[in-house]
Design a protein around this motif. Sequence first.
Motif, PDB file in Angstrom:
ATOM      1  N   ARG A  45      -0.856  -3.713  12.315  1.00 51.58           N
ATOM      2  CA  ARG A  45      -0.658  -3.619  10.865  1.00 51.58           C
ATOM      3  C   ARG A  45      -1.987  -3.739  10.120  1.00 51.58           C
ATOM      4  NH1 ARG A  45       4.207  -4.454   8.155  1.00 51.58           N
ATOM      5  NH2 ARG A  45       6.047  -4.348   9.478  1.00 51.58           N
ATOM      6  N   ARG A  46      -2.859  -4.593  10.595  1.00 54.69           N
ATOM      7  CA  ARG A  46      -4.157  -4.716   9.937  1.00 54.69           C
ATOM      8  C   ARG A  46      -4.967  -3.427  10.087  1.00 54.69           C
ATOM      9  NH1 ARG A  46      -5.639  -9.399   7.899  1.00 54.69           N
ATOM     10  NH2 ARG A  46      -7.858  -8.890   8.069  1.00 54.69           N
ATOM     11  N   THR A  47      -4.821  -2.760  11.210  1.00 52.24           N
ATOM     12  CA  THR A  47      -5.486  -1.466  11.396  1.00 52.24           C
ATOM     13  C   THR A  47      -4.921  -0.423  10.436  1.00 52.24           C
ATOM     14  OG1 THR A  47      -5.950  -1.927  13.723  1.00 52.24           O
ATOM     15  CG2 THR A  47      -5.928   0.381  13.059  1.00 52.24           C
ATOM     16  N   VAL A  48      -3.611  -0.404  10.300  1.00 54.15           N
ATOM     17  CA  VAL A  48      -2.968   0.548   9.382  1.00 54.15           C
ATOM     18  C   VAL A  48      -3.401   0.274   7.941  1.00 54.15           C
ATOM     19  CG1 VAL A  48      -0.747   1.317   8.440  1.00 54.15           C
ATOM     20  CG2 VAL A  48      -0.986   0.932  10.899  1.00 54.15           C
ATOM     21  N   ALA A  49      -3.437  -0.998   7.544  1.00 56.36           N
ATOM     22  CA  ALA A  49      -3.843  -1.346   6.186  1.00 56.36           C
ATOM     23  C   ALA A  49      -5.288  -0.934   5.926  1.00 56.36           C
ATOM     24  CB  ALA A  49      -3.667  -2.846   5.951  1.00 56.36           C
ATOM     25  N   ALA A  50      -6.163  -1.160   6.909  1.00 59.52           N
ATOM     26  CA  ALA A  50      -7.564  -0.777   6.744  1.00 59.52           C
ATOM     27  C   ALA A  50      -7.709   0.737   6.593  1.00 59.52           C
ATOM     28  CB  ALA A  50      -8.382  -1.269   7.938  1.00 59.52           C
ATOM     29  N   ARG A  51      -6.908   1.467   7.335  1.00 58.66           N
ATOM     30  CA  ARG A  51      -6.971   2.937   7.232  1.00 58.66           C
ATOM     31  C   ARG A  51      -6.456   3.407   5.878  1.00 58.66           C
ATOM     32  NH1 ARG A  51      -9.547   7.253   7.340  1.00 58.66           N
ATOM     33  NH2 ARG A  51      -8.537   9.133   8.183  1.00 58.66           N
TER      34      ARG A  51
ATOM     35  N   GLU B 192       5.360  -8.821 -15.038  1.00 57.82           N
ATOM     36  CA  GLU B 192       6.062  -7.619 -15.476  1.00 57.82           C
ATOM     37  C   GLU B 192       5.251  -6.368 -15.192  1.00 57.82           C
ATOM     38  OE1 GLU B 192       6.973  -8.440 -19.545  1.00 57.82           O
ATOM     39  OE2 GLU B 192       8.634  -9.798 -19.047  1.00 57.82           O
ATOM     40  N   LEU B 193       3.928  -6.436 -15.420  1.00 59.24           N
ATOM     41  CA  LEU B 193       3.075  -5.287 -15.102  1.00 59.24           C
ATOM     42  C   LEU B 193       3.111  -4.967 -13.611  1.00 59.24           C
ATOM     43  CD1 LEU B 193      -0.160  -5.794 -17.252  1.00 59.24           C
ATOM     44  CD2 LEU B 193       1.610  -4.052 -17.542  1.00 59.24           C
ATOM     45  N   ALA B 194       3.117  -6.015 -12.787  1.00 60.25           N
ATOM     46  CA  ALA B 194       3.145  -5.797 -11.338  1.00 60.25           C
ATOM     47  C   ALA B 194       4.422  -5.098 -10.912  1.00 60.25           C
ATOM     48  CB  ALA B 194       2.996  -7.131 -10.611  1.00 60.25           C
ATOM     49  N   GLN B 195       5.543  -5.465 -11.523  1.00 57.72           N
ATOM     50  CA  GLN B 195       6.805  -4.802 -11.193  1.00 57.72           C
ATOM     51  C   GLN B 195       6.814  -3.361 -11.677  1.00 57.72           C
ATOM     52  OE1 GLN B 195      10.358  -6.667 -12.735  1.00 57.72           O
ATOM     53  NE2 GLN B 195      11.692  -5.071 -11.954  1.00 57.72           N
ATOM     54  N   ASP B 196       6.292  -3.124 -12.871  1.00 61.13           N
ATOM     55  CA  ASP B 196       6.440  -1.825 -13.515  1.00 61.13           C
ATOM     56  C   ASP B 196       5.408  -0.790 -13.087  1.00 61.13           C
ATOM     57  OD1 ASP B 196       8.525  -2.959 -14.912  1.00 61.13           O
ATOM     58  OD2 ASP B 196       7.356  -3.321 -16.737  1.00 61.13           O
ATOM     59  N   ARG B 197       4.246  -1.244 -12.603  1.00 61.52           N
ATOM     60  CA  ARG B 197       3.170  -0.293 -12.334  1.00 61.52           C
ATOM     61  C   ARG B 197       2.748  -0.236 -10.877  1.00 61.52           C
ATOM     62  NH1 ARG B 197      -1.552  -1.584 -16.282  1.00 61.52           N
ATOM     63  NH2 ARG B 197      -2.540  -0.145 -14.823  1.00 61.52           N
ATOM     64  N   SER B 198       3.405  -1.002 -10.010  1.00 61.76           N
ATOM     65  CA  SER B 198       3.032  -1.010  -8.597  1.00 61.76           C
ATOM     66  C   SER B 198       4.091  -0.312  -7.750  1.00 61.76           C
ATOM     67  CB  SER B 198       2.863  -2.452  -8.096  1.00 61.76           C
ATOM     68  OG  SER B 198       1.837  -3.107  -8.806  1.00 61.76           O
ATOM     69  N   ILE B 199       3.653   0.236  -6.640  1.00 59.56           N
ATOM     70  CA  ILE B 199       4.593   0.748  -5.649  1.00 59.56           C
ATOM     71  C   ILE B 199       4.142   0.286  -4.262  1.00 59.56           C
ATOM     72  CG2 ILE B 199       5.274   2.757  -7.009  1.00 59.56           C
ATOM     73  CD1 ILE B 199       3.556   4.497  -5.172  1.00 59.56           C
ATOM     74  N   LEU B 200       5.123   0.086  -3.385  1.00 61.21           N
ATOM     75  CA  LEU B 200       4.864  -0.288  -1.998  1.00 61.21           C
ATOM     76  C   LEU B 200       4.937   0.966  -1.148  1.00 61.21           C
ATOM     77  CD1 LEU B 200       5.637  -2.983  -3.384  1.00 61.21           C
ATOM     78  CD2 LEU B 200       6.791  -3.635  -1.288  1.00 61.21           C
ATOM     79  N   LEU B 201       3.878   1.195  -0.369  1.00 57.09           N
ATOM     80  CA  LEU B 201       3.816   2.367   0.503  1.00 57.09           C
ATOM     81  C   LEU B 201       4.355   2.022   1.886  1.00 57.09           C
ATOM     82  CD1 LEU B 201       0.247   3.716  -0.386  1.00 57.09           C
ATOM     83  CD2 LEU B 201       2.452   4.347  -1.412  1.00 57.09           C
ATOM     84  N   PRO B 202       4.760   3.035   2.656  1.00 55.32           N
ATOM     85  CA  PRO B 202       5.258   2.769   4.012  1.00 55.32           C
ATOM     86  C   PRO B 202       4.197   2.090   4.870  1.00 55.32           C
ATOM     87  CG  PRO B 202       5.793   5.017   3.335  1.00 55.32           C
ATOM     88  CD  PRO B 202       4.857   4.463   2.305  1.00 55.32           C
ATOM     89  N   ILE B 203       4.615   1.080   5.601  1.00 52.57           N
ATOM     90  CA  ILE B 203       3.724   0.443   6.576  1.00 52.57           C
ATOM     91  C   ILE B 203       4.562  -0.189   7.674  1.00 52.57           C
ATOM     92  CG2 ILE B 203       3.560  -1.740   5.278  1.00 52.57           C
ATOM     93  CD1 ILE B 203       0.619  -1.909   6.311  1.00 52.57           C
ATOM     94  N   TYR B 204       4.174   0.072   8.907  1.00 51.59           N
ATOM     95  CA  TYR B 204       4.835  -0.504  10.083  1.00 51.59           C
ATOM     96  C   TYR B 204       3.893  -0.327  11.272  1.00 51.59           C
ATOM     97  CZ  TYR B 204       6.426   4.394   9.729  1.00 51.59           C
ATOM     98  OH  TYR B 204       6.493   5.745   9.525  1.00 51.59           O
ATOM     99  N   ALA B 205       4.107  -1.137  12.288  1.00 49.27           N
ATOM    100  CA  ALA B 205       3.178  -1.172  13.408  1.00 49.27           C
ATOM    101  C   ALA B 205       3.079   0.161  14.143  1.00 49.27           C
ATOM    102  CB  ALA B 205       3.580  -2.274  14.383  1.00 49.27           C
ATOM    103  N   GLN B 206       4.179   0.912  14.161  1.00 52.49           N
ATOM    104  CA  GLN B 206       4.201   2.179  14.894  1.00 52.49           C
ATOM    105  C   GLN B 206       3.628   3.346  14.091  1.00 52.49           C
ATOM    106  OE1 GLN B 206       6.738   0.122  13.981  1.00 52.49           O
ATOM    107  NE2 GLN B 206       8.577   0.612  15.148  1.00 52.49           N
TER     108      GLN B 206
END
Length: 382
Positions: A263-269, A346-360
């Motif tokens: 996961r740390r490798t994926v995040a760094a990429r 509120e800004l964090a909820q309204d302006r952020s998105i979570l991208l796909p991340i998983y070990a595989q």
Amino acid sequence: MIPIAKPFLDKAEADAAHETVLSGWLSQGPQVVAFEREFAALVGAPHACAVSNCTTALHLALLTLGIGAGDEVITASHSFIASANSIRYCGATPVFVDIDPATYNLDPACVADAITERTRAILVVHQMGMPCELVSLTALAERHGIAVIEDAACAIGSQIKIGDKWDLIGKPHGTMACFSFHPRKVITTGEGGMLTTSDSDHNRKLRLWRQHAMDVPDTVRHGSPEVIFEKYLFVGFNYRMTDMQAAIGRKQLERLPNLIARRRTVAARYSELLGSFDGLILPHEPEWARSNWQSYCVRLPDGIDQRTVMQNLLDKGIATRRGIMCAHREAPYAGGEQRHDLHQSELAQDRSILLPIYAQMVEEEQVRVANALQSELERVRV
């Protein structure tokens, strides 16, 4: 479809569950005992207590401290609603304070401003696996004689630097830490939770609360050569983990170092691929923290509509999630008094998105996500 998350399990977990089914002991039993022992050893905690999920873990942690009606617990609104709900379960009042926009975790200065004579605890959250400022928050709590409970639902395997050494989240620095094994987490048992503590009396109470306050564990009663009549000391709960879940959890624990490294490798990429996007704010990992990267959260540039971006990515086969919810905006809490400014939450909820991340996750998938996001941001700006 590229999913937002994907648990990593294979034949090892299937075999462990299969063997437990054939053993004839399915509910809380020897596998749970072994899972607790191995979890405690991993994080460096004297005690670990397995429960049915992290919400029940949070509830028990608060109950064990005697928190109830008339008490206040400071916490983040910017967290899954279970954090606030666990406080309400006890009849206490959640007092929401704002976050540091860089880490999405509680701002210690905001916490300090919120402490009153009714404050009994601070329920901190290691949001999305990123450790919070635990050193500052525990020192603040100690000065005021209040407890610190860690909502570490997302933080299994994350690390924090204490002095000159690195500790895993779950090694007791606050009063108790609570973990989740939901499938969105780095390791999973389907559902399930764990509490860690250094206090033997707290550990004893947790074990009573989770099993209807029964004074003799099943493992003792069933293994005794003599008849034992148990007693029920007070009104408890059925918050137990099953042996099938624990058997899977033990195999997942073995995988944890490799899962986090990946996961740390994926995040760094991701940081390499997204770093040049104009106005896009990437996650911040403080020098004293090592995230397990349970989630990878980006802040969209000003003027970009969150829902539109998410929908267009979904149309391209890429799942995302909005920024972490704010409990104070939901019906059970919306009518309450908002004592403190929650603008950053509120800004964090309204302006952020979570991208796909998983070990595989493979390079091609990450490039596809990055290209789709870049295309979408450029299209919206036109």
